[in-house]
Design a protein around this motif. Sequence first.
Motif, PDB file in Angstrom:
ATOM      1  N   SER A   1       0.821  -1.209   0.000  1.00  0.00           N
ATOM      2  CA  SER A   1       0.000   0.000   0.000  1.00  0.00           C
ATOM      3  C   SER A   1       0.858   1.263   0.000  1.00  0.00           C
ATOM      4  O   SER A   1       0.489   2.271  -0.605  1.00  0.00           O
ATOM      5  CB  SER A   1      -0.960  -0.006   1.178  1.00  0.00           C
ATOM      6  OG  SER A   1      -0.269  -0.201   2.379  1.00  0.00           O
TER       7      SER A   1
ATOM      8  N   LYS B   1      -6.822   2.919   2.750  1.00  0.00           N
ATOM      9  CA  LYS B   1      -7.821   1.998   2.181  1.00  0.00           C
ATOM     10  C   LYS B   1      -7.199   0.698   1.687  1.00  0.00           C
ATOM     11  O   LYS B   1      -7.873  -0.315   1.585  1.00  0.00           O
ATOM     12  CB  LYS B   1      -8.578   2.660   1.025  1.00  0.00           C
ATOM     13  CG  LYS B   1      -9.423   3.843   1.431  1.00  0.00           C
ATOM     14  CD  LYS B   1     -10.554   3.425   2.332  1.00  0.00           C
ATOM     15  CE  LYS B   1     -11.413   4.617   2.678  1.00  0.00           C
ATOM     16  NZ  LYS B   1     -12.537   4.278   3.519  1.00  0.00           N
ATOM     17  N   ASN B   2      -5.900   0.718   1.369  1.00  0.00           N
ATOM     18  CA  ASN B   2      -5.258  -0.453   0.780  1.00  0.00           C
ATOM     19  C   ASN B   2      -4.333  -1.209   1.714  1.00  0.00           C
ATOM     20  O   ASN B   2      -3.778  -2.234   1.332  1.00  0.00           O
ATOM     21  CB  ASN B   2      -4.470  -0.039  -0.465  1.00  0.00           C
ATOM     22  CG  ASN B   2      -5.377   0.276  -1.615  1.00  0.00           C
ATOM     23  OD1 ASN B   2      -5.815  -0.616  -2.317  1.00  0.00           O
ATOM     24  ND2 ASN B   2      -5.703   1.545  -1.790  1.00  0.00           N
TER      25      ASN B   2
ATOM     26  N   PRO C   1      -9.396  -4.056   0.033  1.00  0.00           N
ATOM     27  CA  PRO C   1      -9.308  -2.974  -0.951  1.00  0.00           C
ATOM     28  C   PRO C   1      -9.988  -3.385  -2.242  1.00  0.00           C
ATOM     29  O   PRO C   1      -9.880  -4.527  -2.681  1.00  0.00           O
ATOM     30  CB  PRO C   1      -7.805  -2.804  -1.177  1.00  0.00           C
ATOM     31  CG  PRO C   1      -7.139  -3.502  -0.058  1.00  0.00           C
ATOM     32  CD  PRO C   1      -8.078  -4.546   0.432  1.00  0.00           C
TER      33      PRO C   1
ATOM     34  N   MET D   1      -9.396   4.238  -3.739  1.00  0.00           N
ATOM     35  CA  MET D   1      -9.789   4.951  -2.525  1.00  0.00           C
ATOM     36  C   MET D   1     -11.044   4.358  -1.890  1.00  0.00           C
ATOM     37  O   MET D   1     -11.704   5.012  -1.099  1.00  0.00           O
ATOM     38  CB  MET D   1     -10.005   6.426  -2.863  1.00  0.00           C
ATOM     39  CG  MET D   1      -8.729   7.118  -3.296  1.00  0.00           C
ATOM     40  SD  MET D   1      -8.985   8.758  -3.934  1.00  0.00           S
ATOM     41  CE  MET D   1      -9.327   8.414  -5.651  1.00  0.00           C
ATOM     42  N   ARG D   2     -11.376   3.129  -2.260  1.00  0.00           N
ATOM     43  CA  ARG D   2     -12.587   2.496  -1.743  1.00  0.00           C
ATOM     44  C   ARG D   2     -12.280   1.093  -1.242  1.00  0.00           C
ATOM     45  O   ARG D   2     -11.273   0.505  -1.597  1.00  0.00           O
ATOM     46  CB  ARG D   2     -13.640   2.421  -2.856  1.00  0.00           C
ATOM     47  CG  ARG D   2     -14.055   3.789  -3.342  1.00  0.00           C
ATOM     48  CD  ARG D   2     -14.929   3.778  -4.555  1.00  0.00           C
ATOM     49  NE  ARG D   2     -16.101   2.962  -4.380  1.00  0.00           N
ATOM     50  CZ  ARG D   2     -16.787   2.450  -5.402  1.00  0.00           C
ATOM     51  NH1 ARG D   2     -16.406   2.685  -6.623  1.00  0.00           N
ATOM     52  NH2 ARG D   2     -17.835   1.712  -5.187  1.00  0.00           N
ATOM     53  N   ARG D   3     -13.177   0.576  -0.414  1.00  0.00           N
ATOM     54  CA  ARG D   3     -13.074  -0.786   0.100  1.00  0.00           C
ATOM     55  C   ARG D   3     -14.349  -1.533  -0.273  1.00  0.00           C
ATOM     56  O   ARG D   3     -15.356  -0.933  -0.610  1.00  0.00           O
ATOM     57  CB  ARG D   3     -12.887  -0.782   1.620  1.00  0.00           C
ATOM     58  CG  ARG D   3     -11.546  -0.184   2.019  1.00  0.00           C
ATOM     59  CD  ARG D   3     -11.273  -0.295   3.491  1.00  0.00           C
ATOM     60  NE  ARG D   3     -11.205  -1.646   3.996  1.00  0.00           N
ATOM     61  CZ  ARG D   3     -10.182  -2.473   3.858  1.00  0.00           C
ATOM     62  NH1 ARG D   3      -9.121  -2.085   3.187  1.00  0.00           N
ATOM     63  NH2 ARG D   3     -10.197  -3.681   4.372  1.00  0.00           N
TER      64      ARG D   3
END
Length: 187
Positions: free
Chosen positions: A8, A53-54, A69, A90-92
């Motif tokens: 990440s 997020k990652n 992630p 930028m999302r999960r």
Amino acid sequence: MIIDVWTSLKLAAKNFFWLVFLSVPVLYFFDYLIYLPIVIILFLIQSIVIYLKNCKYVVDIKVGEFSFPRSDLENSIFQIITFQPYWDLMRRRTVKISSIENIYLDTQRWTESKDVVSGSYSSGKTKFRKVKKKRVLFNINVTGEFGSANFKFVNRQKRDELRNALEQTVKRIKGAVVDKKVSELNY
């Protein structure tokens, strides 16, 4: 919870570097270089969000969910045009453990070579030699009712920690063995 700092961190650093590298000529062209510090701070904040997020994979046996992630590939031209995989950084995503059907391992190995200066000839011309560096990327593919997800690791230990956590949790919740022990290919 499995924390993967290096993968990440590399992703966030690459994002920050490329955004700054590409924004400087654009700001210069439009004569907005005075806004460069603000732009750099915004890109730094975005890169921190990408890192957060990652960096973790959460296998929660209490609620029976797996959070990871987002790693979707494009399924349409619209997703390619709108850079959907980039925004997904930028999302999960969260799925039910009971929806996981298979776990596959994969190891990608390749060799990169580059020219390195090793001196000069008597005529003054620079002498180069080829230096080869072996690269390895450890992957895990999780498939199920939710679709599939592919996770890349620079460290085999982190990949195996995630595989084991998923395998044991699925075994407890569903009573099924999902790790097919597919052998890794060396190519």
